[in-house]
Design a protein around this motif. Structure first.
Motif: not given
Length: 403
Positions: A238-254
């Motif tokens: 869960n990633i929630q109720e946050s200021d994530l700024g920029v989601i970079e291109k490989d944030a979920f890689t791996g």
């Protein structure tokens, strides 16, 4: 021969009957041979309370080695030294709440192979140092709430493989270092406090078989590339109720083998790329209630090879960027239904209104996308020719003025 065998059987039964009595007697003898520290109350050889005793160090050498439950609350321990509990090998529950702890040294709890529950709460502990909780092989519950923990260093939990619950709520946690949770497996719940500002790449590397990993109320400048690399076998992230700024291109890689990835109610300045490949093995993505200020530049920058996708109640730009979203994998079905269930964040006259109120056939595509799609296919004729013609006419007019 038969009589001899019968005598042997009787002897074995008699010995087995006496064994519990001997063990109990040995425990009593052991307890009597130990003088309970003046600052403590020894309720039994297995249960000792050393609360509000003004202790400045752990009195492990003065405690019976048979102790299974030890409470050391509200004393004055500034430091928990390495191997601080040496000799207390059968300890199962340790409580150190309300102490003046400012540092937990590496391998402080080494040797506590039977410890199941450890509570260190309501202390001024400023950080979790490298190897602080290393080698706690069988701890199932680690309570670290209501401290002053600002960061977690690399390899803090090395060798602590069977923690079921880690509670970090109500800490001013600002940074999670890379590899901070390496070595943890079988965590049922890992819940972070609000206010995290930096999650380093590989922060969750080696964290396996997690029931719930919950990241809420973060204040990030970016969700960095490889943040979740090495994290695997998660039931719910869960990633929630946050200021994530920029989601970079490989944030979920791996990231691999996630049953549910929930991205809920966040503010996102920019999505560089949102990519979940088949090799990520994500079963369900719920992208709900997010406010996206700037969409990716191209529909292929949202590549979601996920079994089930739900994207509702989000706010997207309803200018030229909307084409990127509406042609992406986020739609996952009817474009009409997607527009009905999601909203505009810009332009201002459409803010908070359903996307279906906008006729996107009348909205031009973004210049960057047009250029990218037409490179090598007449883009010079589309954009360069009018500019050249304008310059030619300008020079012609100027020449006529001077004739």
């Amino acid at each position: 021969m038969y009589c001899r065998a019968q005598i042997c059987v009787y002897y074995l039964l008699w010995t087995a009957t006496l064994s519990p009595g001997l063990t109990s007697e040995q425990e009593t003898t052991t307890a009597r041979s130990w003088n309970c520290p003046a600052e403590c109350i020894c309720l039994s050889p297995k249960q000792v309370l050393c609360n509000k005793g003004g202790l400045k160090d752990v009195p492990s050498q003065y405690l019976p080695p048979t102790v299974e439950e030890l409470s050391l609350t509200k004393n004055n321990f500034p430091v928990i030294k390495g191997d601080a509990f040496a000799g207390l090998r059968v300890l199962r529950k340790l409580t150190m709440d309300g102490n003046n702890i400012s540092s937990i040294r590496p391998f402080a709890f080494r040797g506590l192979g039977k410890l199941r529950e450890l509570s260190i709460q309501h202390t001024p502990l400023p950080c979790i140092e490298k190897f602080s909780f290393a080698a706690l092989q069988n701890v199932s519950m680690l309570l670290l709430a209501n401290n002053k923990i600002r960061y977690i260093e690399e390899s803090s939990f090395t060798g602590t493989s069977n923690v079921r619950v880690i509670l970090l709520t109500n800490n001013p946690l600002l940074r999670i270092h890379g590899h901070a949770f390496r070595g943890l497996t079988n965590v049922v719940r890992l819940i972070f406090p609000s206010g995290i500002r930096i999650v380093e790449p590989d922060a969750f590397d080696g964290l396996q078989y997690v029931g719930l990993l919950k990241l809420t109320y973060m204040d990030l400048s970016s969700l960095q590339s490889y943040t979740f690399r090495g994290l695997s076998h998660v039931h719910s992230l869960n990633i929630q109720e946050s200021d994530l700024g920029v989601i970079e291109k490989d944030a979920f890689t791996g990231l691999t083998r996630v049953d549910r990835l929930n991205v809920l109610n966040n503010k996102i300045d920019l999505i560089e790329k949102f990519s979940l490949r088949y090799e990520n093995y994500v079963e369900m993505l719920r992208f709900h209630g997010n406010h996206v200020l700037e969409a990716p530049r191209h529909p292929r920058d949202i590549s979601l090879e996920v079994s089930s996708i739900s994207a509702v109640d989000n706010h997207f730009p309803c200018d030229c960027q909307a084409h990127t979203v509406l042609e992406s994998d986020l739609v996952n079905g009817s474009v009409v239904e997607f527009q009905t269930r999601n909203y505009c964040i810009s332009p201002i006259e459409y803010n908070n209104k359903p996307m279906n109120l906008v006729d996107f056939d009348l909205v031009a595509r973004c210049h960057d996308n047009v250029v990218q799609d037409n490179l090598g296919s007449g883009v010079v004729g589309v954009f360069t020719l009018p500019t050249t013609l304008f310059i030619f006419l300008l020079f012609s007019t100027t020449a006529n003025l001077f004739q």
